[in-house]
Design an enzyme around this catalytic site. Structure first.
Site, mmCIF file in Angstrom:
data_model
loop_
_atom_site.group_PDB
_atom_site.id
_atom_site.type_symbol
_atom_site.label_atom_id
_atom_site.label_comp_id
_atom_site.label_asym_id
_atom_site.label_seq_id
_atom_site.Cartn_x
_atom_site.Cartn_y
_atom_site.Cartn_z
ATOM 1 C CE LYS A 117 4.269 4.534 6.816
ATOM 2 N NZ LYS A 117 3.247 4.891 7.830
ATOM 3 N N GLY B 52 0.749 5.481 1.459
ATOM 4 C CA GLY B 52 0.114 6.496 2.287
ATOM 5 C C GLY B 52 0.707 7.856 2.030
ATOM 6 N N GLY B 53 0.366 8.799 2.910
ATOM 7 C CA GLY B 53 0.816 10.162 2.719
ATOM 8 C C GLY B 53 2.302 10.342 2.904
ATOM 9 C CG MET B 54 4.023 10.638 6.373
ATOM 10 S SD MET B 54 4.236 10.281 8.129
ATOM 11 C CE MET B 54 6.028 10.167 8.238
ATOM 12 C CD GLU C 258 6.593 2.695 -2.509
ATOM 13 O OE1 GLU C 258 5.639 3.034 -3.229
ATOM 14 O OE2 GLU C 258 7.670 2.259 -2.955
ATOM 15 C CB VAL C 259 3.574 -0.531 3.553
ATOM 16 C CG1 VAL C 259 3.921 -1.725 4.439
ATOM 17 C CG2 VAL C 259 3.346 0.713 4.409
ATOM 18 N N GLY D 231 0.819 -1.204 0.000
ATOM 19 C CA GLY D 231 0.000 0.000 0.000
ATOM 20 C C GLY D 231 0.850 1.250 0.000
ATOM 21 C CG ASP E 107 -5.336 9.720 10.283
ATOM 22 O OD1 ASP E 107 -6.476 10.189 10.098
ATOM 23 O OD2 ASP E 107 -4.613 9.332 9.350
#
Length: 495
Positions: A38, A18-20, A22-23, A16, A134
């Site tokens: 990550k 995200g904002g910061m 990827e994993v 996946g 969050d």
């Protein structure tokens, strides 16, 4: 991004983004295990130093929590070319947001389990002065064994940071996601532990109602959504889900209080939610929307449960029918279980098979899926010792086991059971029997839950077509299959 780094981690596939960062899933060659890695993005124009400090803080706070429902941090480091990374436990399961898209509102017991386990994580994190900031369905994952995992502490903060830890959020930046931001966050105030509890209320509202507390048109600004959280009162969750236990519905709405001091504590959330995990009375089962046999004497055995209304008052049949008519399935199950226990007759006694099947259906209707599974599994095993695999009671037990596995989150196992059951049902009942249609629907739903959306879509299209040819227009199976097909259409359009 492929290959091996640190001479230890072999990247396999991306999980996946995200904002910061990827994993990725990776194999730890040293310990022979699969882990999640990550990576921090390096984007032009970004304040890289600040992002790196936040990334490091995520690793520190996640490791500090040390809770079984928070992924374990194994290692952090820096790659020569690609910046910082965190190696952590790889969580296998489905996010609540994915489950909502595929199956709609959660059963009460599953929603209560989410509330209990998530509140336990929050209580622990808050005790050590960490807030998530969050919390949302996409950051909560249900594993294959039914454990809720709280993910992504990327914007988490320490309530009492160490002296040398600087503020990592800019003065004009609002952490979190608009649909789950508390009124105090939306108004620019301080974020506290009670802000996490407001977000939990939003999560519980959405997984029980099937929709968030506030919705806006796609063309509207996210700021309007924040405005609603700050100033407007959400409709009662019971407007969308009338079968919620009153205490649980009240808990959800109190979590959404505008005033943080009026929200219940994490401990109170656990206490109230746990009552929904106990056998309960007078709570209609949401399973009533599922076509198929309903609780009643002789369910699954063709013994004519409609005769129950002709039984004399005070008889076992009359008492059970009265309880189920009032939605008191758990009480009916307890009464029938006591009766069967007193008979002290073998599990596969032919005269008691209809009662034992009814007991399993009552456990299902009261959402006691573990006991229902045990009941179907034990009875089916006893029957198969002297009955053929095509016996109708044997098939009823097999279908019951598969249904329970699905409700317990054991998706691959449930799908395997239904797929093995289908050809036998088609042989015994015929290809256009309602029981066969039910199994085909379950296979499609589980295929979608497993992530194979296109395959599930094709299965449902065939099912919808066959049901239109065979079933009367008023049969509820039409609406059920078409609703899921519509959800899959939207998923395919968005990809």
């Amino acid at each position: 991004m492929r290959g091996t780094f640190e001479e230890r981690y072999e990247l396999q596939h991306r999980l996946g983004q995200g904002g910061m960062g990827e994993v990725w899933a990776a194999k730890d060659l040293q310990l022979n295990r699969v882990v999640a890695v990550k990576f921090l993005f390096r984007s032009e124009g970004a304040d890289l130093g600040r992002l790196e400090r936040r990334f490091e803080r995520e690793a520190q706070l996640t490791a500090r929590i040390g809770h079984p429902s928070v992924p374990t941090v194994h290692e952090t480091g820096r790659r020569e070319d690609d910046g910082l990374y965190i190696v952590m436990e790889l969580v296998k399961g489905r996010t609540l947001s994915a489950m909502l898209r595929e199956r709609g509102p959660f059963p009460i017991r599953l929603a209560a389990a989410v509330a209990t386990q998530t509140a336990d994580v929050l209580a622990h994190a808050h005790r050590i002065h960490v807030i998530h900031r969050d919390l949302k369905p996409s950051n909560l994952m249900l594993t294959d064994n039914g454990t809720v995992k709280v993910l992504d502490f990327g914007v988490a903060a320490a309530l009492k940071p160490d002296g040398d830890q600087s503020r990592l959020t800019k003065a004009n930046e609002m952490p979190g996601t608009p649909g789950f931001i508390s009124p105090e966050q939306g108004a620019g105030g301080d974020v506290t532990a009670q802000s996490d509890l407001y977000a939990l209320g939003c999560v519980l509202y959405e997984i029980t109602a099937g929709r968030p507390p506030f919705e806006i048109p796609r063309t509207a600004s996210p700021l309007f959504l924040i405005y609603q959280h700050v100033h407007e009162k959400p409709p009662p969750v019971t407007d969308h889900r009338s079968d919620l236990p009153p205490a649980f519905a009240d808990l959800i709405m109190r979590l959404l209080a505008k005033d943080p001091t009026e929200r219940p504590s994490a401990q109170e959330v656990q206490h109230v939610a746990q009552t929904c995990l106990q056998p309960r009375q007078a709570v209609p089962s949401p399973r009533s929307s599922r076509p198929g046999p309903q609780p009643g004497l002789g369910a699954g055995s063709g013994s004519g449960s409609d005769d129950a209304t002709q039984q004399p008052p005070g008889s076992l049949t009359h008492q059970i029918r009265g309880l189920t008519d009032r939605g008191e399935h758990a009480s009916a199950a307890a009464l029938l279980e006591s009766h069967l226990r007193d008979t002290r007759r073998p599990l596969d006694d032919a005269d008691l098979i209809p009662l034992r099947l009814t007991l399993c259906e009552l456990w299902l209707a009261s959402e006691d899926f573990t006991r229902a599974y045990d009941g179907y599994f034990a009875l089916g095993g006893a029957l198969r010792r002297h009955r053929p695999k095509t016996d109708r009671d044997v098939l009823t037990c097999r279908a019951g086991v598969a249904r329970c596995l699905a409700e317990l989150g054991q998706t691959p196992e449930a799908l395997h059971e239904f797929e093995a059951l289908l050809p036998v049902q088609q042989h015994v009942f015929g290809a256009v029997d309602r029981t066969v249609f039910d199994t085909r629907y379950e296979i499609a739903a589980l295929t979608a839950r497993g992530g194979r959306i296109e395959a599930a879509h094709d299965q449902l299209r065939g099912l919808v077509s066959d049901q239109k040819r065979i079933l009367p227009a008023g049969d509820e199976r039409h609406a059920r299959a078409e609703a899921l097909l519509g959800r899959l259409d939207r998923l395919l359009e968005s990809t």
